[in-house]
Write a protein that holds these residues in place. Structure first.
Motif, PDB file in Angstrom:
ATOM      1  N   SER A 148      -2.824   3.388  -4.304  1.00  0.00           N
ATOM      2  CA  SER A 148      -3.248   3.483  -2.910  1.00  0.00           C
ATOM      3  C   SER A 148      -4.432   4.435  -2.797  1.00  0.00           C
ATOM      4  O   SER A 148      -4.601   5.337  -3.607  1.00  0.00           O
ATOM      5  N   GLY A 149      -5.241   4.216  -1.782  1.00  0.00           N
ATOM      6  CA  GLY A 149      -6.358   5.114  -1.516  1.00  0.00           C
ATOM      7  C   GLY A 149      -7.610   4.819  -2.287  1.00  0.00           C
ATOM      8  O   GLY A 149      -8.635   5.467  -2.072  1.00  0.00           O
ATOM      9  N   GLU A 722      -1.674   5.806   3.807  1.00  0.00           N
ATOM     10  CA  GLU A 722      -1.443   5.106   2.550  1.00  0.00           C
ATOM     11  C   GLU A 722      -0.057   5.425   2.015  1.00  0.00           C
ATOM     12  O   GLU A 722       0.476   6.521   2.266  1.00  0.00           O
ATOM     13  N   TRP A 723       0.526   4.469   1.306  1.00  0.00           N
ATOM     14  CA  TRP A 723       1.823   4.737   0.703  1.00  0.00           C
ATOM     15  C   TRP A 723       2.022   3.914  -0.565  1.00  0.00           C
ATOM     16  O   TRP A 723       1.441   2.850  -0.735  1.00  0.00           O
ATOM     17  N   PHE A 742      -0.080   0.367  -0.277  1.00  0.00           N
ATOM     18  CA  PHE A 742      -0.895  -0.050   0.865  1.00  0.00           C
ATOM     19  C   PHE A 742      -1.817   1.099   1.254  1.00  0.00           C
ATOM     20  O   PHE A 742      -1.426   2.266   1.225  1.00  0.00           O
ATOM     21  N   SER A 743      -3.034   0.747   1.624  1.00  0.00           N
ATOM     22  CA  SER A 743      -4.015   1.725   2.105  1.00  0.00           C
ATOM     23  C   SER A 743      -4.605   1.195   3.405  1.00  0.00           C
ATOM     24  O   SER A 743      -5.307   0.171   3.402  1.00  0.00           O
ATOM     25  N   PHE A 744      -4.321   1.877   4.520  1.00  0.00           N
ATOM     26  CA  PHE A 744      -4.763   1.440   5.838  1.00  0.00           C
ATOM     27  C   PHE A 744      -5.974   2.264   6.278  1.00  0.00           C
ATOM     28  O   PHE A 744      -5.930   3.499   6.267  1.00  0.00           O
TER      29      PHE A 744
END
Length: 1002
Positions: A148-149, A722-723, A742-744
């Motif tokens: 993530s990220g 992110e997680w 996931f990276s929002f």
């Protein structure tokens, strides 16, 4: 099974025999196992000393000269560390228990390592197992979907092609690349690192983790550790042989020769012209001619081992990718030698990597669209053997992209030597002084030769070459790093204290020279020395230097493993700024609380819970060497005294008051473990405010220059969530690990800007699509919004009156698309069942748009081949359509940027599938063969997307029309990839790669 049992029985017998000798020699032996059997590579240290070894392939170990009061500490990634007293025993067997891998492992951080349980900052890690099976000319692309990220955008399937890497969004408008550090050495990228050599990768994402590197850390830091072998390990030889092929994963639908002729005639009729062309009977499928399968080879070896005081690792690798596109390919050779040696209190660690890459590019596929199908594949009557469109036969113009690519000879050869030597001296227990010296040398030769040829008198700039062209340019980059540090790490009861202080001197030099000229005596003579000495020769050269001087320090404190704090400060001084503005200070502070270690924590569902937060300031400097210095052009003609005279003219303005860009970052995160530590969850929210962003400010024409002046006049904003979630099953015959991330991008846009920043031109008419404006996304698409149906009466786009003033004007140009995704994600699955292993890697992008320039050229452009979509173009008898009328004159301006060419770029891809079978007990009774693995690897297995182009993984435009008017052939200036993000401009079609491999260990 019988052989495995027998092997364990013999091992136990040896342990029993060794117990007899304990009273005389002080030896302790044993086997380290988990529930599945012996564990190789377990670290064992005599507590309170530096005396340590690792278990062999069968989990065996032996210590000498121990006392009956000695305590052995066993540690292994993924398992809980255990301290076992000898208590007079000569045999100590131990079974390690699984631990939360993401929480118990040791990770690389700036200038040291840390147990992740004690981290107070946002650090993502990836082990070699996650990337070793990926076959890639650029190892950076192996990071897609893994963490993530971090977002990786590749330039299609270009062999050896570069990639955009964004860590938590875009944090600068001049250079968004993260800082790459290989074994303590600063490098520009990881393109020439052999993936097989990588041991660990850490991504420093927040300010608390990255601020120890100060400058250049605003875009994040990628720390890469390569293999250095292990002590007390017999010589181990590994052979890796993989061979396979690339094949196009998708082809587009183009019209044939007869359809193209009918289309031309309809276009003439739409424009009211009497001109007509007759089908010449030729139907060449240029897509099929240009795209074909290509061989991929990945061959390598490594040798590693170590004694009581040394360890070493050496490797070699040959990678060859022919490329699926004619006139393209990439070859790379890697060599590496690493070692670590102890001399009493001294430890010497060195790394040396040598690489050579040869890149050949097809610079013409997709240039202004496609070649027309009515061109013959060859024309022996023409110089060069190809033909281009002729107005009478093929329409109004265009080029033969296949012919241009076939005639052009280009090769970029890059040779790199990068390495470092680090000397550590343990002054007292816990206090170590170190000196790190590194050098990164790159020699790059850009060569291009275009012979004489004749294809057509139409568009003669490209279709006729009366004199051959030669560009030969050589550049040397030398980066030197000198870095002394002092580190202290000590535990006093419940107090744990750590500190590091250091100094960095980083010097960059760049020198280049070359020549561009025309007219060697023959096309077979491709040598600079054969160019005629005329005024047409263009001399090329650069001579640049820069230095960075830094002081830094960090303090860590932990109380009883529960309460953790860390503070960092770095002072950087860069020669790129004026003397009064060279210094920047970059502090950070972070804290963590292991809540689950508290006495009040009684939860059985949550095994581990940590809360952490950080705030810090990061900095970055311009990517140009002399941003505060104006440039001047010599030999500039002027009028003096009524006559022509040679003078000096200023070509750019410069602001001497430039200062550091600063990124102020806040991060709050949690780390959780569930289900007896089998499931791990990490989540972070971050907020970045970037100030003093370097932007180009437009200057009035009366200044005498046309290039904007760079100033600290902008701001950027990045907020995200992110997680990562991972589950591991480590018992039984079937073990597996499944993880998702996931990276929002909650907010990713420019803040205040003094004026819009324009992207590159997309065609010869200098149309521009990308624009970065205040409070909008970076590189957003701007144009007219159009309805889904054309005007049935005229066949032209129906533009939307955005401002509602009752008229369609330039004021209705608006934001029509965003190249920044709403979120990116990955899903990874790895499993083992007895001797089989299996891996799946998915990655996806959601919510971004792509401006499909290929569709623009192949539907509306005045020349070139056309997609089958034009068969549905408006005609007087086909008025219910969304495809505008075919027109050369384009009186209605349908070619202006519009939402018609904006497409959803979301996709979900099975990026990698890997299946292997392991002969762990050797083959045919050969005991000297430790293991053999047969594998099948498929990459780019499938992609789910609504995008109509070759592939939605589009990094940006960097070539073609974007830089056509700069430099010389073969040496064009690079285009800022941030400002043209999301343009599918001649992206290399992606390939599906199928590889068969054999990996063996001896």
């Amino acid at each position: 099974m019988i052989r495995k049992t027998l092997k364990q029985f013999i091992g136990l017998a040896l342990v029993l025999l060794s117990s007899i000798a304990f009273a005389q020699t002080g030896k302790v032996s044993g086997i380290v196992s988990d529930v599945d059997g012996p564990l190789p590579g377990v670290n064992i240290v005599v507590k309170g000393t530096t005396n340590g070894i690792t278990t062999d392939f069968d989990g065996n170990y032996t210590f000498s000269d121990l006392t009956e009061n000695s305590v052995l500490v066993f540690s292994y990634i993924g398992y809980a560390t255990q301290a076992i007293p000898i208590a007079g025993r000569s045999t100590v067997n131990i079974t390690l228990e699984p631990d939360a891998q993401a929480l118990g492992e040791v990770v690389i951080v700036g200038y040291g390592t840390s147990n992740k349980r004690e981290l107070t900052s946002a650090v993502a890690t990836i082990k070699k197992e996650a990337i070793v099976n990926v076959v890639a000319s650029n190892p950076t692309t192996a990071l897609q979907g893994k963490l993530s990220g971090i977002q990786v955008e590749s330039f299609g399937g270009q062999p050896g092609g570069s990639a955009n890497v964004f860590i938590r969004g875009v944090n600068s408008l001049s250079n968004a690349d993260p800082l790459f550090i290989v074994d303590g050495l600063f490098v520009d990228n990881m393109d020439y690192v052999n993936p097989q050599d990588i041991e660990d990768i850490s991504i420093l994402k927040d300010a608390a983790a990255a601020s120890i590197y100060g400058s250049r850390a605003a875009n994040g830091v990628v720390l890469i550790k390569t293999n250095h072998g292990r002590k007390n390990r017999a010589v181990e030889v590994k052979i890796n042989s993989r061979i396979g092929f690339d094949t196009p994963s998708k082809k587009l639908d183009y019209i044939n020769g007869q359809q193209y002729t009918d289309y031309l005639n309809q276009r003439f009729a739409n424009d009211g012209e009497a001109t007509r062309v007759t089908y010449n009977g030729v139907n060449t499928d240029w897509q099929d001619e240009s795209l074909s399968s290509g061989i991929v080879e990945d061959l390598g070896f490594s040798i590693s081992g170590g004694g009581e005081h040394t360890s070493y690792f050496a490797s070699g690798n040959y990678f060859n990718q022919d490329g699926i596109l004619v006139g393209s390919g990439f070859k790379r050779i890697n060599m590496r030698f690493n070692s670590r040696s102890d001399f009493g209190k001294f430890t010497l660690t060195q790394s040396l990597g040598i690489a050579e890459g040869k890149l050949q590019e097809n610079n013409w596929y997709g240039w202004d669209g496609a070649s027309v199908p009515t061109l013959a594949f060859t024309n022996t009557a023409n110089d060069g053997g190809f033909e281009a469109p002729s107005s009478v036969i093929h329409g109004p113009g265009g080029v033969n992209q296949y012919g241009l690519a076939s005639l052009e000879n280009n090769l970029e050869t890059t040779r790199t030597i990068f390495g470092n030597a680090k000397l550590d001296y343990e002054i007292i227990e816990g206090l170590t002084a170190s000196l790190n010296f590194g050098i990164d040398y790159t020699n790059r030769n850009s060569f291009q030769f275009t012979p004489t040829y004749f294809m057509s008198n139409v568009d003669a700039v490209l279709n006729v070459n009366t004199e051959n062209d030669l560009t030969d340019y050589r550049q040397e980059d030398v980066n030197i790093l000198v870095e002394p540090t002092l580190a202290y790490d000590k535990k006093f009861g419940v107090h744990k204290f750590g500190a590091v202080a250091g100094y960095t001197l980083f010097k960059e030099t760049q020198k280049g020279n070359g020549v561009y000229g025309q007219g060697t005596p023959s096309n077979v003579i491709q040598n600079v020395g054969a160019l005629p000495s005329t005024e047409q020769l263009v001399l090329l050269g650069d001579n640049n230097a820069a230095a960075l001087q830094s002081y830094f320090g960090r303090v860590n404190y932990g109380y009883d493993g529960k309460y953790l704090v860390s503070a960092t400060i770095r002072r950087d001084a860069s020669s790129r700024f004026a003397p009064e503005n060279r210094v920047g200070y970059f502090p950070s502070f972070s804290a963590g609380w292991n809540i689950s270690d508290e006495d009040f924590w009684k939860s059985e569902a949550i095994n581990y819970f940590k809360l952490r937060a950080s705030y810090g300031v990061l900095g970055s400097y311009p990517d140009t060497f002399y941003p505060t210095k104006a440039t001047f052009q010599t030999n500039s003609n002027t009028s003096f005294g009524g006559g022509l005279a040679t003078g000096l003219s200023q070509t750019t303005l410069a602001d001497p008051s430039l200062v550091w860009e600063t990124s102020k970052t806040f991060d709050i995160g949690i780390d959780l473990a569930f289900m007896n530590n089998k499931m791990n969850f990490t989540m972070d929210y971050y907020s970045k405010n970037i100030e003093d962003v370097l932007v180009g400010i437009n200057v009035p024409s009366t200044s005498g220059v046309s290039i904007p002046v760079t100033r600290n006049a902008g701001t950027l904003v990045n907020n995200g969530l992110e997680w990562d979630l991972t589950y591991r099953k480590n018992d039984g015959d079937f073990t597996y690990t499944v993880g998702t991330n996931f990276s929002f991008n909650l907010k990713s846009e420019a803040g205040d800007l003094p004026n819009p920043i324009l992207g590159p031109a997309i065609d010869e008419d200098q149309r521009i699509v990308n624009r970065t404006t205040s409070n909008e996304s970076i590189g957003a698409f701007y144009g007219y919004k159009v309805e889904d149906k054309v005007n049935p009466a005229t066949g032209d786009f129906v533009r939307v009156d955005v401002n509602g003033d009752g008229a369609i004007t330039a004021d209705d140009i608006t934001n029509i698309g965003n190249p920044t995704p709403d979120f990116t994600y990955g899903l990874n699955f790895n499993a083992e069942y007895k001797n089989f292993d299996f891996g799946l890697s998915f990655n996806g992008v959601q919510g971004n748009e792509i401006y499909n320039l290929g569709r623009y050229y192949s539907i509306l452009w005045q020349d070139g081949g056309k997609l089958t979509e034009v068969l549905n173009s408006w005609t007087p008898s086909n008025t219910d359509t969304n495809i505008p009328r075919a027109s050369i004159s384009d009186a209605a301006g349908n070619k202006a940027p519009s939402s018609f060419f904006v497409e959803d770029g979301s996709y979900f891809r099975l990026k990698n599938l890997d299946v292997g079978y392991n002969f762990r007990d050797g083959i045919a009774g050969l005991d000297w063969v430790k293991d053999v693995r047969l594998s099948l690897n498929v990459q780019n297995v499938f992609v789910l997307t609504s995008y109509s182009g070759y592939d939605p993984d589009v990094s940006s435009t960097n070539g073609g029309r974007a830089n056509r008017d700069s430099g010389v052939p073969g040496l064009r200036n690079n285009v800022n990839p941030l400002l043209g993000r999301g343009l599918d401009a001649r992206a290399y079609p992606n390939a599906r790669t199928i590889m068969f491999g054999v990996q063996a260990t001896f």
